[in-house]
Design a protein around this motif. Sequence first.
Motif, PDB file in Angstrom:
ATOM      1  N   LEU A  17      59.746  13.945  31.176  1.00 30.21           N
ATOM      2  CA  LEU A  17      61.191  13.930  31.407  1.00 30.21           C
ATOM      3  C   LEU A  17      61.566  12.888  32.452  1.00 30.21           C
ATOM      4  O   LEU A  17      62.520  12.112  32.266  1.00 30.21           O
ATOM      5  CB  LEU A  17      61.659  15.320  31.852  1.00 30.21           C
ATOM      6  CG  LEU A  17      63.170  15.499  32.047  1.00 30.21           C
ATOM      7  CD1 LEU A  17      63.901  15.231  30.739  1.00 30.21           C
ATOM      8  CD2 LEU A  17      63.470  16.910  32.550  1.00 30.21           C
ATOM      9  N   VAL A  18      60.813  12.839  33.538  1.00 28.56           N
ATOM     10  CA  VAL A  18      61.055  11.837  34.580  1.00 28.56           C
ATOM     11  C   VAL A  18      60.827  10.426  34.026  1.00 28.56           C
ATOM     12  O   VAL A  18      61.596   9.496  34.294  1.00 28.56           O
ATOM     13  CB  VAL A  18      60.144  12.090  35.805  1.00 28.56           C
ATOM     14  CG1 VAL A  18      60.228  10.923  36.793  1.00 28.56           C
ATOM     15  CG2 VAL A  18      60.532  13.391  36.494  1.00 28.56           C
ATOM     16  N   ILE A  20      61.114   9.386  30.907  1.00 30.13           N
ATOM     17  CA  ILE A  20      62.209   9.019  30.004  1.00 30.13           C
ATOM     18  C   ILE A  20      63.435   8.589  30.797  1.00 30.13           C
ATOM     19  O   ILE A  20      64.083   7.584  30.485  1.00 30.13           O
ATOM     20  CB  ILE A  20      62.557  10.209  29.083  1.00 30.13           C
ATOM     21  CG1 ILE A  20      61.430  10.441  28.089  1.00 30.13           C
ATOM     22  CG2 ILE A  20      63.867   9.965  28.344  1.00 30.13           C
ATOM     23  CD1 ILE A  20      61.621  11.686  27.232  1.00 30.13           C
ATOM     24  N   THR A  21      63.751   9.345  31.848  1.00 29.61           N
ATOM     25  CA  THR A  21      64.906   9.009  32.692  1.00 29.61           C
ATOM     26  C   THR A  21      64.735   7.638  33.334  1.00 29.61           C
ATOM     27  O   THR A  21      65.660   6.810  33.339  1.00 29.61           O
ATOM     28  CB  THR A  21      65.089  10.081  33.785  1.00 29.61           C
ATOM     29  OG1 THR A  21      65.213  11.370  33.171  1.00 29.61           O
ATOM     30  CG2 THR A  21      66.334   9.795  34.612  1.00 29.61           C
ATOM     31  N   LEU A  22      63.562   7.376  33.900  1.00 29.94           N
ATOM     32  CA  LEU A  22      63.293   6.072  34.508  1.00 29.94           C
ATOM     33  C   LEU A  22      63.353   4.955  33.464  1.00 29.94           C
ATOM     34  O   LEU A  22      63.845   3.852  33.753  1.00 29.94           O
ATOM     35  CB  LEU A  22      61.917   6.078  35.185  1.00 29.94           C
ATOM     36  CG  LEU A  22      61.784   6.952  36.439  1.00 29.94           C
ATOM     37  CD1 LEU A  22      60.343   6.941  36.947  1.00 29.94           C
ATOM     38  CD2 LEU A  22      62.738   6.467  37.539  1.00 29.94           C
ATOM     39  N   VAL A  24      65.238   4.865  30.769  1.00 24.11           N
ATOM     40  CA  VAL A  24      66.651   4.599  30.471  1.00 24.11           C
ATOM     41  C   VAL A  24      67.267   3.745  31.571  1.00 24.11           C
ATOM     42  O   VAL A  24      67.996   2.774  31.299  1.00 24.11           O
ATOM     43  CB  VAL A  24      67.423   5.930  30.325  1.00 24.11           C
ATOM     44  CG1 VAL A  24      68.930   5.655  30.244  1.00 24.11           C
ATOM     45  CG2 VAL A  24      66.959   6.680  29.085  1.00 24.11           C
ATOM     46  N   VAL A  25      66.967   4.082  32.825  1.00 28.51           N
ATOM     47  CA  VAL A  25      67.525   3.339  33.966  1.00 28.51           C
ATOM     48  C   VAL A  25      67.051   1.885  33.964  1.00 28.51           C
ATOM     49  O   VAL A  25      67.849   0.951  34.107  1.00 28.51           O
ATOM     50  CB  VAL A  25      67.144   4.025  35.297  1.00 28.51           C
ATOM     51  CG1 VAL A  25      67.546   3.150  36.484  1.00 28.51           C
ATOM     52  CG2 VAL A  25      67.804   5.392  35.393  1.00 28.51           C
ATOM     53  N   TRP A  28      68.571  -0.081  31.092  1.00 32.21           N
ATOM     54  CA  TRP A  28      70.016  -0.301  31.281  1.00 32.21           C
ATOM     55  C   TRP A  28      70.288  -1.363  32.348  1.00 32.21           C
ATOM     56  O   TRP A  28      71.078  -2.292  32.136  1.00 32.21           O
ATOM     57  CB  TRP A  28      70.651   1.043  31.668  1.00 32.21           C
ATOM     58  CG  TRP A  28      72.135   0.971  31.908  1.00 32.21           C
ATOM     59  CD1 TRP A  28      73.044   0.135  31.300  1.00 32.21           C
ATOM     60  CD2 TRP A  28      72.879   1.755  32.845  1.00 32.21           C
ATOM     61  NE1 TRP A  28      74.301   0.372  31.784  1.00 32.21           N
ATOM     62  CE2 TRP A  28      74.237   1.368  32.736  1.00 32.21           C
ATOM     63  CE3 TRP A  28      72.551   2.763  33.736  1.00 32.21           C
ATOM     64  CZ2 TRP A  28      75.254   1.949  33.500  1.00 32.21           C
ATOM     65  CZ3 TRP A  28      73.557   3.352  34.490  1.00 32.21           C
ATOM     66  CH2 TRP A  28      74.884   2.939  34.379  1.00 32.21           C
ATOM     67  N   GLY A 268      60.396  10.686  23.792  1.00 34.14           N
ATOM     68  CA  GLY A 268      60.099   9.475  24.561  1.00 34.14           C
ATOM     69  C   GLY A 268      59.482   8.370  23.739  1.00 34.14           C
ATOM     70  O   GLY A 268      59.744   7.186  23.971  1.00 34.14           O
TER      71      GLY A 268
END
Length: 435
Positions: A17-18, A20-22, A24-25, A28, A268
């Motif tokens: 989860l972490v 995937i978030t990183l 995306v950041v 972007w 992911g």
Amino acid sequence: MTEARRPIWKSLYVQVLVAITLGVVVGWLWPTTGAALKPLGDGFIKLVKMIITPVIFLTVVTGIAGMRDLRAFGRIAAKAFAYFIVMSTLALVVGLAVANLVQPGAGLNVNVATLDTGKVASYVTKAHETTVTGFVLNIIPDTLVSAFTSGEILQVLLVAILFGIALATMGERGERLLGALRTLTAVVFRIVRILMYAAPIGAFGAMAFTIGQYGIGTLVNLAQLIVTFYATSLLFVLVILGSVAWFAGFSILALIRYIKDELLLVLGTSSSESAMPLLMEKLEAAGCPKPIVGLVVPTGYSFNLDGTNIYMSLAALFIAQACNVHLSLGDQLLLMAVAVLSSKGAAGVTGSGFIVLAATLSVVPSIPVAGMALILGVDRFMSECRSLTNFVGNAVATIVVARWEGAVDMVRLRRVLASGEPSAEEIERIQLQRG
């Protein structure tokens, strides 16, 4: 007790989860860097694909050989395929119904002649090479050994079934080899656990590439199609698969919670294959017999693709609506009949759904294949939802077939699903069976 006190940061669920978030950041804020991280995701998927062949072969062979009753094996296969056909057709019907109701492509008024079809050409070429006869013949490997080097799941499955049947008929002479194969199975699944340490890195690279390459802005242009697809898939999982699960005696929400780690890994990497070995292990831990898991899960990856079927019917009607092509009921029934056939054999890897869509549209002349250029940019985002839906569908299918056979302890199944993860005792029991 030791498992319950494990630090949260050691959980695969949290790590992925972490990651995937990183991803995306990074994709972007630094799109060029994000796009350059593609090898991380590709490398992890290659690692998993490397181990899938021995996992399928060993699981199926030891399952069939240990079953002894070959008539029971044939009965399980027949039930699995009956389930696959019904659910795949139902997924197509749901997709067509939602597309007709929501009309996601209406009002776009796209002129097909203005579309850039250059990037679609390669998918169309691959689609033309895919025929029903070619698909069936492709199940048969060129040699016994080539099945293990080609990466074709169905070829490995065919060889494994034949090997398992032959081993089961050898009686006591095959016991020593069966014992060795069980030990080798334990080693292979230990390798799977080692590879999963790289899962967060793979998820990070794959997600960073997706956002960096296609951009979050791409989602805005075709937001209605994407939202419609995700909502339809969620509806199918919670209502259709939820009802099937309820009739089978378990909760779909409890199952989703139980396989949450694997679902995040699929999200992911955009590949349901990346979590196949873990799914098989968890289903065994929940009480599904090894022969049923070994047969239904790998076969379902080619024949039970609920998410891909929903995508095909939705995307086909979206293209028709966007290009102002009216489809009669007969056209839509033809589309569904073709899709039922063309979807079989599509692997759970990114891009396969797009190829299958091209194959379907090639047979339905009223829908312009060139219209696929409209959705090429967002196909990557929709492939994640396809993979997730396919994954949950195959988990449900395995439990349902096991329940249909009366081969699963429902008290134990509900207890394991309610706990959210297999206990240390369940994992140890499986490892002892393999070893």
